[in-house]
Motif scaffolding. Structure first.
Motif, PDB file in Angstrom:
ATOM      1  N   LEU A 118      67.093  94.050  -9.547  1.00 41.84           N
ATOM      2  CA  LEU A 118      66.624  95.097  -8.653  1.00 41.84           C
ATOM      3  C   LEU A 118      65.917  96.201  -9.436  1.00 41.84           C
ATOM      4  N   ASP A 119      64.814  96.680  -8.883  1.00 41.01           N
ATOM      5  CA  ASP A 119      64.057  97.801  -9.422  1.00 41.01           C
ATOM      6  C   ASP A 119      64.513  99.044  -8.664  1.00 41.01           C
ATOM      7  N   GLU A 120      65.262  99.931  -9.346  1.00 45.14           N
ATOM      8  CA  GLU A 120      65.884 101.061  -8.664  1.00 45.14           C
ATOM      9  C   GLU A 120      65.515 102.397  -9.318  1.00 45.14           C
ATOM     10  N   HIS A 129      71.796 105.310  -7.136  1.00 42.40           N
ATOM     11  CA  HIS A 129      70.534 104.678  -7.516  1.00 42.40           C
ATOM     12  C   HIS A 129      70.160 103.707  -6.407  1.00 42.40           C
ATOM     13  N   GLU A 131      67.063 101.199  -4.439  1.00 43.57           N
ATOM     14  CA  GLU A 131      65.898 100.357  -4.680  1.00 43.57           C
ATOM     15  C   GLU A 131      64.614 101.137  -4.391  1.00 43.57           C
ATOM     16  N   ASP A 132      63.643 100.969  -5.262  1.00 48.64           N
ATOM     17  CA  ASP A 132      62.373 101.687  -5.103  1.00 48.64           C
ATOM     18  C   ASP A 132      61.751 101.450  -3.728  1.00 48.64           C
ATOM     19  N   THR A 133      61.869 100.235  -3.243  1.00 45.80           N
ATOM     20  CA  THR A 133      61.259  99.902  -1.953  1.00 45.80           C
ATOM     21  C   THR A 133      61.893 100.682  -0.806  1.00 45.80           C
ATOM     22  N   ASP A 139      58.503  97.163  -5.741  1.00 46.43           N
ATOM     23  CA  ASP A 139      59.282  96.364  -6.687  1.00 46.43           C
ATOM     24  C   ASP A 139      58.320  95.883  -7.770  1.00 46.43           C
TER      25      ASP A 139
END
Length: 226
Positions: A118-120, A129, A131-133, A139
């Motif tokens: 996961l991109d957070e 924290h 997720e960016d989305t 992402d």
């Protein structure tokens, strides 16, 4: 007697003022990248140019553990391998402002043989924290894979050095990147880390593999204060 008391008092003052020598930074091993990078969850000899072992002792609420970080970079991309002493989740955060705040976080685990990465982004000193989305970002993990073996989890991933997502940190070749890391023995990524946590410096290479981690201009204000 007064002299002895004075020496003891000076020792206590030095201890609590933070003037006692801090533990040495982890050694970074270097080698030539002779193998093509592949996101297969296996760290092969010659796949990465640098590696370091980050360790944290047993402490209240934490069982203690370590994370081996291996990396390489070119002018455009960063390639990472995270190998942690857990079968739960592991995380790496880039350039926190204070504690965890404003760090660009990669949180990963292997669920039934399938890697979850996961991109957070962390919005507070101790979380959350997210997720960016979910924050309106994107992402930006381009490739990833993972595996579990002998009580350890390995995650490999690729991401661009530069990002247009405001929830991602952008890097440059030769930069010294401050990082934080954490391990949990629980595969549920919503659960708090309970194995280990710590911090470190990820030194990227310039073109040709030359590092510039010692250049003052590549350090953040927090690193300079430290």
């Amino acid at each position: 007697m007064r002299a002895i008391n004075a020496v003891l008092l000076l020792a206590l003052l030095l201890t609590f003022s933070g003037c006692v020598e801090r533990p040495e930074a982890p050694a970074v091993s270097e080698q030539q990248a002779t193998e093509e990078w592949k996101a297969d969850g296996i760290v092969n000899e010659g796949e990465y140019t640098r590696s370091m072992l980050l360790q944290a002792p047993t402490r209240q609420g934490y069982s203690g553990g370590d994370m081996q970080i291996s990396w390489r970079n070119d002018e455009e991309d960063l390639y990472l391998a995270l190998n942690g002493s857990t079968l739960g989740w592991l995380a790496l955060g880039f350039e926190p402002l204070e504690w965890m705040k404003d760090s660009d976080i990669i949180l990963a685990s292997v669920d039934k043989g399938t890697a979850v990465v996961l991109d957070e982004y962390c919005t507070g000193n101790y979380g959350p924290h997210i997720e960016d989305t979910m924050l309106g970002g994107t992402d930006d993990i381009q490739e990833f894979s993972g595996s579990e073996s002998a009580g350890r989890t390995t995650i490999e991933l690729k991401r661009s050095l530069q990002s247009s997502d405001r929830f991602d940190k952008s890097f440059s070749p030769g930069q010294a990147v401050s990082i934080i890391w954490a391990l949990s023995d629980n595969p549920d990524i919503s659960q708090k880390h309970d194995v280990a946590y710590g911090e470190g410096i990820l030194s990227l290479t310039r073109a040709g593999g030359v590092a510039s981690a010692s250049l003052p201009g590549s350090l953040t204000p927090i690193e300079k204060d430290g």
